[in-house]
Design a protein around this motif. Structure first.
Motif, PDB file in Angstrom:
ATOM      1  N   GLN A 138      25.617 -11.944 -47.775  1.00 51.42           N
ATOM      2  CA  GLN A 138      25.533 -13.595 -47.417  1.00 51.42           C
ATOM      3  C   GLN A 138      26.106 -14.004 -46.273  1.00 51.42           C
ATOM      4  N   ASN A 139      27.299 -13.048 -45.901  1.00 47.95           N
ATOM      5  CA  ASN A 139      28.058 -13.704 -44.871  1.00 47.95           C
ATOM      6  C   ASN A 139      28.138 -12.856 -43.523  1.00 47.95           C
ATOM      7  N   SER A 140      26.923 -11.770 -43.766  1.00 52.73           N
ATOM      8  CA  SER A 140      26.856 -10.783 -42.466  1.00 52.73           C
ATOM      9  C   SER A 140      25.709 -11.488 -41.370  1.00 52.73           C
ATOM     10  N   LYS A 141      25.803 -11.209 -40.341  1.00 54.08           N
ATOM     11  CA  LYS A 141      24.889 -11.531 -39.326  1.00 54.08           C
ATOM     12  C   LYS A 141      24.242 -10.587 -38.808  1.00 54.08           C
ATOM     13  N   GLY A 142      23.111 -10.247 -39.623  1.00 53.22           N
ATOM     14  CA  GLY A 142      22.218  -9.040 -39.324  1.00 53.22           C
ATOM     15  C   GLY A 142      21.786  -8.629 -38.008  1.00 53.22           C
ATOM     16  N   SER A 143      20.987  -9.654 -37.664  1.00 49.64           N
ATOM     17  CA  SER A 143      20.690  -9.701 -36.123  1.00 49.64           C
ATOM     18  C   SER A 143      21.535  -9.406 -34.935  1.00 49.64           C
ATOM     19  N   GLU A 144      22.651 -10.077 -35.005  1.00 49.06           N
ATOM     20  CA  GLU A 144      23.945  -9.906 -34.088  1.00 49.06           C
ATOM     21  C   GLU A 144      24.367  -8.630 -34.150  1.00 49.06           C
ATOM     22  N   THR A 145      24.758  -8.116 -35.535  1.00 49.76           N
ATOM     23  CA  THR A 145      25.084  -6.591 -35.718  1.00 49.76           C
ATOM     24  C   THR A 145      24.247  -5.461 -34.929  1.00 49.76           C
ATOM     25  N   ALA A 146      22.944  -5.752 -35.486  1.00 45.30           N
ATOM     26  CA  ALA A 146      22.140  -4.854 -34.821  1.00 45.30           C
ATOM     27  C   ALA A 146      22.079  -4.547 -33.263  1.00 45.30           C
TER      28      ALA A 146
ATOM     29  N   ASP B  26      30.907   1.491 -40.569  1.00 44.89           N
ATOM     30  CA  ASP B  26      32.539   1.929 -40.729  1.00 44.89           C
ATOM     31  C   ASP B  26      32.497   3.184 -40.044  1.00 44.89           C
ATOM     32  N   ASN B  27      31.355   4.024 -39.555  1.00 40.74           N
ATOM     33  CA  ASN B  27      31.665   5.197 -38.616  1.00 40.74           C
ATOM     34  C   ASN B  27      32.149   4.795 -37.260  1.00 40.74           C
ATOM     35  N   VAL B  28      31.191   3.615 -36.817  1.00 43.32           N
ATOM     36  CA  VAL B  28      31.249   3.229 -35.544  1.00 43.32           C
ATOM     37  C   VAL B  28      32.740   2.474 -35.570  1.00 43.32           C
ATOM     38  N   LEU B  29      33.118   1.889 -36.358  1.00 41.03           N
ATOM     39  CA  LEU B  29      34.547   1.426 -36.332  1.00 41.03           C
ATOM     40  C   LEU B  29      35.731   2.603 -36.396  1.00 41.03           C
ATOM     41  N   HIS B  30      35.428   3.516 -36.862  1.00 42.80           N
ATOM     42  CA  HIS B  30      36.094   4.502 -36.833  1.00 42.80           C
ATOM     43  C   HIS B  30      36.468   5.247 -35.405  1.00 42.80           C
ATOM     44  N   ALA B  31      35.363   5.353 -34.745  1.00 47.25           N
ATOM     45  CA  ALA B  31      35.264   5.975 -33.557  1.00 47.25           C
ATOM     46  C   ALA B  31      35.877   4.777 -32.596  1.00 47.25           C
ATOM     47  N   GLN B  32      35.606   3.690 -32.699  1.00 49.93           N
ATOM     48  CA  GLN B  32      36.290   2.853 -31.898  1.00 49.93           C
ATOM     49  C   GLN B  32      37.697   2.627 -31.960  1.00 49.93           C
ATOM     50  N   ARG B  33      38.151   2.708 -32.980  1.00 47.55           N
ATOM     51  CA  ARG B  33      39.556   2.808 -33.140  1.00 47.55           C
ATOM     52  C   ARG B  33      40.376   4.233 -32.649  1.00 47.55           C
ATOM     53  N   VAL B  34      39.399   4.963 -32.752  1.00 50.79           N
ATOM     54  CA  VAL B  34      40.035   6.391 -32.069  1.00 50.79           C
ATOM     55  C   VAL B  34      40.303   6.163 -30.362  1.00 50.79           C
ATOM     56  N   VAL B  35      39.565   5.612 -29.905  1.00 49.36           N
ATOM     57  CA  VAL B  35      39.691   5.433 -28.629  1.00 49.36           C
ATOM     58  C   VAL B  35      40.524   4.021 -28.259  1.00 49.36           C
TER      59      VAL B  35
ATOM     60  N   GLN C 276      36.989  -5.399 -33.896  1.00 52.47           N
ATOM     61  CA  GLN C 276      37.206  -6.496 -34.512  1.00 52.47           C
ATOM     62  C   GLN C 276      35.908  -7.567 -34.503  1.00 52.47           C
ATOM     63  N   LYS C 277      35.283  -7.560 -33.410  1.00 58.63           N
ATOM     64  CA  LYS C 277      33.994  -8.061 -33.249  1.00 58.63           C
ATOM     65  C   LYS C 277      32.851  -7.579 -34.026  1.00 58.63           C
ATOM     66  N   LEU C 278      32.855  -6.329 -34.134  1.00 48.17           N
ATOM     67  CA  LEU C 278      31.834  -5.844 -34.752  1.00 48.17           C
ATOM     68  C   LEU C 278      32.352  -5.838 -36.364  1.00 48.17           C
TER      69      LEU C 278
END
Length: 622
Positions: free
Chosen positions: A286-294, A259-268, A275-277
């Motif tokens: 259950q629906n999270s893609k942990g490895s791809e997110t990391a 959520d903090n990363v998303l905040h920073a991305q929206r600021v820029v 949206q991809k993240l």
């Protein structure tokens, strides 16, 4: 009604400049026109006409809902952009208000500025000029604080330090020239031309600062991604185990960081990447893609500017200046300590930059010089000209001001001292940072040379044992703990995939980050309460200073000077003109009358309000 939707949206499409919004308005314009035409003959409608009109109304209603969503999106983007430039918004506002006042002066009927109305506007401009001085000083202070920020990337610190200096050395003098122009007695047009020229110069400096602010914002994405990566990796491992009872907790930890990363991305304004993240993270284990997110977070953490310009030439001048000031007793030790905060921080940044460029020997020289200066500024009682001068001479030698031979001699002396420290003080912060940098270079080599992997593993194990490793070492301020934790994490990453070069590259980056963190923590600790750019008084401080006297003044009768102003505009004052003052300025006047300002400005405010009051009474006779 639905038929009026296109005409209502058309002016908005001009303002927001959104391609989808504009296209939608153009597409529904004929529909709205057709429905409006048919409504004129409503009494004679047949069933087929009624059905067609109903369909048109439904289309226009749907379009209005779509327009609402698009407008909300645009407002959200504006909010993010505003947040990203918050340190400079007061400057932008003051410049715009001064431009408006200057334009109003040009429209005055007389050729000089000696009319009561012109003088009133000039005095109002001086109040905005006062606000511009405050906003500029605040920007320098905020930028320097950003440069000291614990989690900032190296590039973010460079940009912030550059911005703080630029605001002080370039923007502040430009504002001072505007102040002088506002006090000159010139003809109306010549006065307005001079003010416009000064405002243009200020705007140019503002644009340069805004570019640096945008760079800082982009670097903040990497900052948040770096912090979010460890919990994301922990969740990915938990997800792979399939039956880990802590999977929900690890997902929540990851989600908070994301959520903090998303905040920073929206600021820029990087909404597509955000949206991809968001899609990869999901909303449940259950629906999270942990490895791809990391992996995405690791990529984002690595997107930081590494092409940084040297700060070497900026360090000696302020050190010489403070040496001379102390010699002549023009400055006390505490004042000089504040001024030396900038070169102290620049030394740490230059050391990290040189290490990034694999110039380890020169980096060590700047690192030790920074430690020595930090010891002085941390104990102002020991700061004097004889103690500071040798450090200024060393800085000048490293900057090449005394020739290449002197520069190399200083580097050799620093590295000989470093080697002694490494032998007798193995846990000195600079020594630990140096060892981490050496292992970082070794890890990069081990990615392609298998013969070096065993030696790397042994060094990592040894470093891991100097302190108890912690998972969230990015938040630590203990050099031993940071070094041990980074080594432990790197060892675990290699053991998880010992044959993949990505593990070694990731380890190299982790160890380099830990080394920079140790160096910067040392510098920031030295400068915790120091800044060459003191913060201007806050609104709360202004109110506290005047609260005791405002009660006495409010009990007196007779005009604005003796009254505390209420929440609305004072009686007789045009609300629009009142709204043009910033909230800070209005609040100051409300809380304590005009006495917050200088005598000259007090008279100007009273004259301005009295003029507005008389104009208002003339327009609204009883």
């Amino acid at each position: 009604m639905p038929a009026s939707v296109p005409s209502a949206l058309m002016p908005i499409s001009i303002e927001i400049q959104n391609e989808n919004f504009t296209r939608m308005v153009l597409e529904i314009a004929p529909v709205g026109q057709a429905l409006a035409t048919n409504l004129a003959s409503f009494v004679s409608w047949k069933i087929d006409v009624s059905q067609k009109a109903e369909a048109q109304a439904d289309d226009l209603t749907a379009a209005s809902k779509n327009a609402y969503q698009l407008l909300r999106g645009e407002l959200e983007k504006y909010r993010w952009r505003y947040e990203g430039a918050a340190a400079l918004k007061d400057i932008e506002l003051a410049v715009q208000e001064l431009r408006d006042i200057n334009q109003e002066l040009r429209q005055q009927p007389r050729k000089n500025n000696r009319s009561e109305q012109a003088q009133s506007k000039i005095q109002l401009a001086k109040i905005w000029d006062q606000e511009l001085h405050r906003a500029t000083a605040e920007a320098s202070h905020l930028f320097f604080d950003t440069a000291k920020q614990k989690d900032a990337t190296l590039a973010e610190r460079f940009a912030a330090l550059n911005a703080s200096t630029k605001a002080d050395k370039e923007l502040q003098p430009a504002v001072a020239k505007l102040s002088a122009a506002l006090n000159e007695d010139r003809g109306k047009d010549e006065f307005a031309d001079q003010v416009e020229q000064r405002l243009n110069q200020i705007s140019e400096r503002y644009r340069e600062l805004n570019d640096l602010q945008e760079k800082i914002n982009r670097e903040q994405v990497a900052v948040e991604a770096r912090k979010a990566f460890p919990p994301a990796r922990a969740f990915a491992r938990s997800q792979k185990s399939q039956n880990d009872p802590a999977i929900a907790a690890t997902f929540d930890n990851m989600k908070q960081g994301v959520d903090n990363v998303l905040h920073a991305q929206r600021v820029v304004g990087d909404y597509e990447e955000a949206q991809k993240l968001t899609d990869l993270t999901g909303d449940s284990p259950q629906n999270s893609k942990g490895s791809e997110t990391a992996q995405l977070l690791r990529d984002l953490a690595g997107r930081t500017d590494r092409n940084l310009s040297s700060l070497a030439q900026t360090i000696p001048p302020p050190m010489r200046k403070e040496t001379a000031a102390l010699e002549r007793h023009n400055s006390d030790s505490r004042q000089s300590a504040r001024q030396l905060a900038s070169p102290r921080l620049a030394m740490a940044l230059e050391s990290s930059r040189l290490m990034l460029q694999s110039d380890r020997k020169t980096a060590v020289a700047y690192g030790l010089l920074g430690e020595d200066l930090g010891a002085l500024v941390d104990q102002p009682g020991n700061l004097n000209a004889p103690a500071l001068k040798p450090l200024a001479d060393r800085a000048a030698a490293l900057a090449g001001e005394k020739g290449e031979e002197a520069r190399q001699a200083e580097i050799r002396a620093a590295n000989a001292r470093f080697n002694q420290l490494a032998t007798g003080h193995a846990e000195n912060p600079e020594v630990l940072a140096g060892r981490l940098d050496e292992m970082s270079a070794l890890a990069k080599e081990a990615a392609g040379e298998t013969t070096k992997r065993q030696g790397l593993a042994a060094q990592l194990d040894q470093m891991s044992e100097i302190a108890q490793p912690v998972a969230d070492w990015v938040q630590s301020t203990d050099a031993r703990e940071i070094a041990a934790s980074a080594a432990h994490e790197s060892s675990a990453e290699i053991q998880a995939a010992p044959s993949q070069w990505e593990s070694y590259n990731g380890t190299s980056q982790t160890l380099a980050d830990a080394a920079r963190q140790i160096r910067m923590d040392t510098a920031v600790n030295d400068l915790a309460a120091l800044s060459p750019f003191p913060a201007p008084p806050s609104l709360a401080e202004i109110e506290n200073q005047s609260v005791s006297s405002s009660a006495d003044r409010s009990s007196n009768s007779g005009g604005l000077a003796g009254q505390a102003i209420g929440q609305a505009a004072p009686p007789g004052v045009d609300q629009a003109e009142w709204a043009r003052l910033t909230e800070r300025m209005r609040q100051a006047i409300r809380s304590s009358g005009v006495e917050n300002f200088s005598e000259e400005h007090q008279s100007a405010i009273r004259a301005y309000f009295e003029k507005l009051s008389s104009d208002s009474q003339g327009l609204n006779p009883k």
